[in-house]
Design a protein around this motif. Structure first.
Motif, PDB file in Angstrom:
ATOM      1  N   ALA A   1       0.845  -1.288  -0.110  1.00  0.00           N
ATOM      2  CA  ALA A   1      -0.068  -0.134   0.096  1.00  0.00           C
ATOM      3  C   ALA A   1       0.828   1.182  -0.046  1.00  0.00           C
ATOM      4  O   ALA A   1       0.554   2.295  -0.719  1.00  0.00           O
ATOM      5  CB  ALA A   1      -0.993  -0.063   1.445  1.00  0.00           C
ATOM      6  N   THR A   2       2.039   1.112   0.828  1.00  0.00           N
ATOM      7  CA  THR A   2       2.740   2.493   0.848  1.00  0.00           C
ATOM      8  C   THR A   2       3.599   2.670  -0.593  1.00  0.00           C
ATOM      9  O   THR A   2       3.578   3.901  -0.946  1.00  0.00           O
ATOM     10  CB  THR A   2       3.929   2.114   1.768  1.00  0.00           C
TER      11      THR A   2
ATOM     12  N   VAL B   1       3.038   6.351  -2.840  1.00  0.00           N
ATOM     13  CA  VAL B   1       4.248   6.723  -3.303  1.00  0.00           C
ATOM     14  C   VAL B   1       4.158   6.913  -4.852  1.00  0.00           C
ATOM     15  O   VAL B   1       4.539   7.875  -5.125  1.00  0.00           O
ATOM     16  CB  VAL B   1       5.483   6.253  -2.695  1.00  0.00           C
ATOM     17  N   LEU B   2       3.820   5.879  -5.543  1.00  0.00           N
ATOM     18  CA  LEU B   2       3.716   6.050  -6.882  1.00  0.00           C
ATOM     19  C   LEU B   2       2.514   6.912  -7.402  1.00  0.00           C
ATOM     20  O   LEU B   2       2.873   7.720  -8.306  1.00  0.00           O
ATOM     21  CB  LEU B   2       3.458   4.730  -7.611  1.00  0.00           C
ATOM     22  N   VAL B   3       1.381   6.719  -6.541  1.00  0.00           N
ATOM     23  CA  VAL B   3       0.329   7.945  -6.931  1.00  0.00           C
ATOM     24  C   VAL B   3       0.779   9.320  -6.687  1.00  0.00           C
ATOM     25  O   VAL B   3       0.486  10.328  -7.412  1.00  0.00           O
ATOM     26  CB  VAL B   3      -0.780   7.321  -6.032  1.00  0.00           C
TER      27      VAL B   3
ATOM     28  N   VAL C   1       1.104  12.340   3.381  1.00  0.00           N
ATOM     29  CA  VAL C   1       0.618  11.085   3.754  1.00  0.00           C
ATOM     30  C   VAL C   1       1.420   9.810   3.493  1.00  0.00           C
ATOM     31  O   VAL C   1       1.844   9.037   4.223  1.00  0.00           O
ATOM     32  CB  VAL C   1      -0.762  10.867   3.453  1.00  0.00           C
ATOM     33  N   ALA C   2       1.837   9.904   2.003  1.00  0.00           N
ATOM     34  CA  ALA C   2       2.699   8.969   1.558  1.00  0.00           C
ATOM     35  C   ALA C   2       4.035   8.848   2.190  1.00  0.00           C
ATOM     36  O   ALA C   2       4.476   7.795   2.223  1.00  0.00           O
ATOM     37  CB  ALA C   2       2.927   9.070  -0.102  1.00  0.00           C
TER      38      ALA C   2
ATOM     39  N   ILE D   1       7.333   5.177   8.528  1.00  0.00           N
ATOM     40  CA  ILE D   1       6.594   4.393   9.395  1.00  0.00           C
ATOM     41  C   ILE D   1       7.111   2.873   9.108  1.00  0.00           C
ATOM     42  O   ILE D   1       7.403   2.122   9.731  1.00  0.00           O
ATOM     43  CB  ILE D   1       5.115   4.332   9.308  1.00  0.00           C
ATOM     44  N   TYR D   2       6.918   2.632   7.713  1.00  0.00           N
ATOM     45  CA  TYR D   2       7.312   1.284   7.209  1.00  0.00           C
ATOM     46  C   TYR D   2       8.812   1.161   7.609  1.00  0.00           C
ATOM     47  O   TYR D   2       9.308  -0.021   7.972  1.00  0.00           O
ATOM     48  CB  TYR D   2       7.076   1.100   5.784  1.00  0.00           C
TER      49      TYR D   2
END
Length: 244
Positions: free
Chosen positions: A2-3, A7-9, A185-186, A192-193
């Motif tokens: 999801a991360t 990031v790609l978006v 947010v990304a 966090i990851y």
């Protein structure tokens, strides 16, 4: 996963979707990376300071592991923040770097946490080195509010705040504001990851270090009474006959 998608978006929004700012031009797109990097740098410093303080109070190593993981991630983000800031400054200010109040206090904070990592890397391993590094981390966090409010405290060429409690984002269009929000947010999700992943690696490193120490005690202990419980179980297992 999801991360990575987020990031790609974000990259698509930065380079394809959001319109180019009229006055600054293409270089303004660095804002959508620079600001989130600055945000997670400050968050990382806060986590390092809080975890270091808890380690000093409790002495529990997992607090120290959180501090180390956040410090490494924060220094990486801080370095990229300084680089993207320089990329923005060159065409706007005609210099890569200037000893502006905002930039100077940010550089001081960056050096504080590089010193934290160097102390951990080169000091003799042990609780005393970890405590010394924790003190450095707590002292360094004092610079965070100074960095954030530097543009208000001193006359500075740095743009006004557009994120945080004292931010003024009125100069952003709705597309720009949305792109910046998604980017924050990304990058926060990415922080966090990386924090969790590095924490797990650190805990594994400590477990391996403990096991090596117990194995040394097992090899050199004169009797089983001097051998730790884990090593005694290993010795007992090694002495058992192997079945068919």
């Amino acid at each position: 996963f999801a991360t990575a998608v987020l990031v790609l978006v974000t990259m698509w929004m930065i380079f394809e979707w959001v319109p180019t700012e009229r006055n600054l031009g293409v270089v303004q797109r660095a804002l959508y990376v620079h600001v989130p990097l600055a945000w997670i740098s400050m968050v990382a410093v806060g986590v390092v300071a809080a975890a270091s303080l808890m380690y000093l109070i409790t002495g529990k190593r997992w607090w120290d592991s959180i501090a180390l993981a956040s410090a490494e991630t924060g220094v990486l983000a801080g370095t990229l923040m300084l680089v993207t800031g320089a990329i923005w400054a060159k065409p706007i200010w005609n210099v890569w770097w200037t000893w502006d109040a905002k930039l100077t206090t940010t550089a001081i904070l960056w050096f504080f946490y590089v010193a934290y990592l160097m102390l951990r890397a080169f000091a003799p391993p042990g609780n005393q080195a970890y405590r010394m590094a924790a003190v450095v981390a707590v002292l360094g966090a004092v610079d965070v509010p100074i960095v954030y409010y530097a543009a208000d405290l001193w006359r500075t060429a740095h743009p006004e705040l557009i994120i945080g409690p004292a931010a003024d984002s009125s100069g952003l269009t709705s597309e720009m504001g949305l792109t910046l929000l998604v980017s924050v947010v990304a990058f926060t999700s990415l922080y966090i990851y990386m924090l969790v992943d590095r924490y797990r690696v650190r805990q594994s490193e400590l477990e391996i270090s403990d096991l090596k120490r117990e194995m040394r005690n097992y090899l050199y202990a004169p009797s089983t009474s001097d051998v730790p419980a884990t090593a005694q179980s290993l010795r007992a297992a090694a002495a058992e006959p192997i079945g068919d």
